[in-house]
Design an enzyme around this catalytic site. Sequence first.
Site, PDB file in Angstrom:
ATOM      1  N   HIS A  42       0.992  -1.182   0.156  1.00 11.05           N
ATOM      2  CA  HIS A  42       0.037  -0.039  -0.031  1.00 11.05           C
ATOM      3  C   HIS A  42       0.792   1.157   0.058  1.00 11.05           C
ATOM      4  O   HIS A  42       2.129   1.389   0.102  1.00 11.05           O
ATOM      5  CB  HIS A  42      -0.887   0.013   1.144  1.00 11.05           C
ATOM      6  CG  HIS A  42      -0.277  -0.177   2.652  1.00 11.05           C
ATOM      7  ND1 HIS A  42       0.540   1.101   3.049  1.00 11.05           N
ATOM      8  CD2 HIS A  42      -0.271  -0.997   3.291  1.00 11.05           C
ATOM      9  CE1 HIS A  42       0.953   0.703   3.961  1.00 11.05           C
ATOM     10  NE2 HIS A  42       0.717  -0.479   4.750  1.00 11.05           N
ATOM     11  N   CYS A  77       3.763  -4.530   6.617  1.00 13.99           N
ATOM     12  CA  CYS A  77       3.499  -4.344   5.205  1.00 13.99           C
ATOM     13  C   CYS A  77       4.413  -4.079   4.044  1.00 13.99           C
ATOM     14  O   CYS A  77       5.488  -3.562   4.812  1.00 13.99           O
ATOM     15  CB  CYS A  77       2.049  -3.330   5.142  1.00 13.99           C
ATOM     16  SG  CYS A  77       0.807  -3.862   5.921  1.00 13.99           S
TER      17      CYS A  77
END
Length: 398
Positions: A324, A342
Amino acid sequence: MSQIRASRSAAVAGVLSAVLCACSSGGASVAPSADGKRAGGSDRPATVTVAPDGRGAAAGKPVVVTVKDGTLTSVTVVDAEGRRLPGRPAPGKASWTSDRKAVPGTTYTVEARTRTGDGRKATSRTSFTTAAAGHVNKLSLAPGKNTTVGVGQPLSVVFDRPVARKADVEKQLKVTTSNGTEGSWGWVRDHSGKDRADWRPKEYWKAGTKVTLDAQLNGTDSGPGGGWFVRDYLTGFTVGANQVVRVDLDRKRLTLVRDGKTVREIPVSGGTPGGVKRSWRGTAVLMSKEGTINMNSETVGLANAYDKMVDYSMRLTWSGMYAHAAPWNARYFGRANMSSGCIGMSDADAAYFYGQVRVGDPFEIKGEDTKGTVAEGNGYGAWNLSWEQWKAKSALKG
């Protein structure tokens, strides 16, 4: 002669467990004797037996029609809605067996046409009703019907209730491909705790492959605690471009590769080394493109690490690993792994990347300091097993 025929028919009906009411052609009849010659004066009509029979009959078994003193010329089995249960006769046409099983809570009407050795024809009709299902099992399918997915996407079936009779269920899951792709079912425990069966090719799909699943489960018992399936499922999808995402957490680089050629290299920052914030390694498959979502670290067991809206979110695992946009980590892209697990990148790179990838694209992640390999049920981690290991997870091994 008619009184003799009536009394003999009644006697035959009395000794058979499921004899059908027969409408026979008139005239005298002579049954063959043991040596094949006609025994004058005998009248032996063909008698038909159907199993299951009666009310509250057991479901999950084929319908079997047998004939004595004759052969079956045709058999028709239909449910209350007129749907036909196909089947085929055995050699010699002394019996007929349905291809599909009788389903729970259904009334079937059976019509059997017979012929005796002396040419007499008859039509017999009866009906039976199967017991209703105590529990009904359902399933969820991925990917969605008529979608186009990446080369790493497995065909995934998640069951609402436990599946104890995995072999019986797997036999009913028919996969066909447009190019004869080799693959195998494997049973895993989904991250939700439910039973799941995934069909994975031996290698990544070839671009353009068309895949169909015909799950002929109606009338199949999933076992104790799971209940019956009371419908069939049909779905299919197409494989898109040959696209792979390679993530090197040691180099802090993400590389988009299409048809074996590098399309773009993007600086990233992965999970912070040395603790619970490390990233997973191995092959993860892009599960969904979720856009702008709220990410709260408490949902993944990281207490108060973060609670923020995140753009261009692309889910890689059920446990919460995404790729992301992470503009708050801009100073670390390409230099250090400082995320909460992440794979973060700039807004511009994330916008571009989000527009290029599709669900089913494999992310091949490597790095020295990670928390372990993505498990089979944590998203789609089947690619982290060898082909032999994956085939061993089939309930129909060998």
